[in-house]
Design a protein around this motif. Structure first.
Motif, mmCIF file in Angstrom:
data_model
loop_
_atom_site.group_PDB
_atom_site.id
_atom_site.type_symbol
_atom_site.label_atom_id
_atom_site.label_comp_id
_atom_site.label_asym_id
_atom_site.label_seq_id
_atom_site.Cartn_x
_atom_site.Cartn_y
_atom_site.Cartn_z
ATOM 1 N N LEU A 52 6.021 -4.164 8.605
ATOM 2 C CA LEU A 52 5.277 -3.261 9.729
ATOM 3 C C LEU A 52 3.995 -2.477 9.205
ATOM 4 O O LEU A 52 3.260 -2.792 9.912
ATOM 5 N N GLU A 53 3.861 -2.224 8.431
ATOM 6 C CA GLU A 53 2.732 -1.996 7.748
ATOM 7 C C GLU A 53 1.732 -2.770 7.623
ATOM 8 O O GLU A 53 0.338 -2.183 8.059
ATOM 9 N N ARG A 57 4.106 -1.892 -3.378
ATOM 10 C CA ARG A 57 4.941 -1.600 -1.979
ATOM 11 C C ARG A 57 5.911 -2.623 -1.856
ATOM 12 O O ARG A 57 6.378 -2.101 -0.765
ATOM 13 N N LEU A 58 6.164 -3.666 -1.809
ATOM 14 C CA LEU A 58 7.138 -4.650 -1.850
ATOM 15 C C LEU A 58 8.502 -4.288 -2.956
ATOM 16 O O LEU A 58 9.512 -4.143 -2.960
ATOM 17 N N GLU A 71 12.887 -3.150 2.360
ATOM 18 C CA GLU A 71 10.992 -2.934 1.786
ATOM 19 C C GLU A 71 10.279 -4.334 2.281
ATOM 20 O O GLU A 71 9.216 -3.919 2.226
ATOM 21 N N VAL A 72 10.887 -5.022 2.105
ATOM 22 C CA VAL A 72 10.184 -6.200 2.981
ATOM 23 C C VAL A 72 9.592 -5.968 4.597
ATOM 24 O O VAL A 72 8.723 -6.228 4.835
ATOM 25 N N GLN A 73 10.653 -5.237 5.232
ATOM 26 C CA GLN A 73 10.775 -5.097 6.815
ATOM 27 C C GLN A 73 9.233 -3.864 6.829
ATOM 28 O O GLN A 73 8.754 -4.428 7.947
ATOM 29 N N ASP A 98 19.364 -8.048 -0.797
ATOM 30 C CA ASP A 98 20.250 -6.880 -0.181
ATOM 31 C C ASP A 98 19.520 -6.100 0.215
ATOM 32 O O ASP A 98 18.190 -5.696 0.888
ATOM 33 N N PRO A 99 20.312 -4.620 1.200
ATOM 34 C CA PRO A 99 19.214 -4.074 2.186
ATOM 35 C C PRO A 99 18.330 -3.155 1.496
ATOM 36 O O PRO A 99 18.222 -2.825 2.467
#
Ligand SMILES: Nc1ncnc2c1ncn2[C@@H]1O[C@H](COP(=O)(O)OP(=O)(O)OP(=O)(O)O)[C@@H](O)[C@H]1O
Ligand SMILES: [Mg+2]
Length: 283
Positions: free
Chosen positions: A203-204, A145-146, A197-199, A191-192
């Motif tokens: 939230l998930e 997921r990350l 992905e981490v953000q 990187d963006p």
């Protein structure tokens, strides 16, 4: 239901050696032989609470006390004054209980760098007494997921980029299913795409498990995107605490459109100066 986190009048100071680079050679030599110390306040008079399931952001310049606060909450430092409770448990008196409820990701996560991601996670899983039939599946699910590719899971961590290592640190913290997740600059240096992905993952996690998150960041867009409320800390004290929308309203006064970055500059006492391209820089 009690708050996820409560801090009352929390204070932490450090005792640091006074460096003497001026004065006569004799006084400098004496200072080396008989060093003098000074008290540096790192956080002072912090009173706030975080609701269960809330994502609470802490923004502040370098050295303003963000990591110190995270380390106090995670029982790694003892407060000099005041109290901190995590789901009603005191971080000093019920230290072990608090440790079962939290996990932390620091900006410079420590690993056995010669071992792979899965080996490091296996070490953490054993340390926490996790079920060996359950954690490997959980770990690969979190890492995919990350956005960490499968083939990277078995390479030594020292061969992975800093961003990839940071994702492994996030996965390690999530393995214990913490009720309170403490993230100290979780996306710094990413990187963006990795950042997003981490953000998204944070939230998930909140969405699916109701995890409470306290995160520090230097990224105003990240704070705005993730946080229900944001505290701005400067010289160890909160200078503002509200939702990103309200902070912007307070600073603009008339509802004029300002960014959280501008709010940050105004509230930390730095002047705003426009460079003619609607970009603001601090002085
Ligand atoms: N172990 C320590 N010993 C002495 N002083 C310390 C220690 N840890 C932090 N400090 C001091 O406490 C203050 C707050 O530091 P802290 O690391 O909490 O800031 P920060 O907001 O996390 O900064 P950054 O954005 O650079 O990570 C600084 O003055 C720092 O020098
Ligand atoms: Mg820090």
């Amino acid at each position: 239901m009690s708050s996820a986190l409560e801090c009352h009048n929390t204070r932490k100071t450090f005792c640091v050696r006074k460096e003497m680079n001026e004065g006569s050679i004799l006084s400098r030599v004496i200072n080396r032989l008989v060093p003098k110390y000074k008290i540096v306040p790192a956080v002072e008079g912090l009173t706030f609470h975080v609701e269960p399931g809330e994502i609470f952001g802490i923004l502040g310049p370098n050295g303003s006390g963000k990591s110190t606060l995270i380390r106090l909450i995670s029982t790694l430092l003892l407060p000099d004054e005041g109290s901190i409770t995590v789901f009603g448990h005191d971080v000093v008196k019920d230290r072990l209980e608090v440790r079962k409820l939290i996990n932390r990701v620091s900006v410079d996560a420590a690993f056995f760098k010669g071992l792979s991601a899965m080996e490091n996670l296996s070490y953490a899983a054993r340390l926490y007494g996790l079920d060996k039939d359950v954690w490997p599946g959980m770990a690969s699910d979190i890492l995919s997921r990350l956005g960490l590719e499968r083939e990277k899971l078995h390479e030594p961590l020292e061969d992975l980029s800093r961003g990839m290592q940071q994702k492994v640190a996030v996965a390690r913290a999530l393995l214990t299913d913490p009720l309170l997740l403490l993230l100290d600059e979780p996306t710094t240096g990413l990187d963006p795409v990795s950042k997003r992905e981490v953000q998204d993952f944070i939230l998930e996690e909140r969405e699916q498990r109701g995890t409470t998150v306290v995160l520090t960041t230097h990224d105003m867009y990240e704070a705005e995107r993730l946080c229900d409320r944001v505290a701005i800390i400067d010289h160890g004290r909160f200078v503002a605490l509200d939702t990103p929308e309200n902070l912007k309203l307070k600073v603009s006064g008339n509802g004029e459109n300002v960014t959280l970055e501008e709010v940050f500059f105004v509230l930390t006492g730095k002047e705003l100066k426009y460079n003619g391209k609607s970009e603001c820089v601090s002085e």
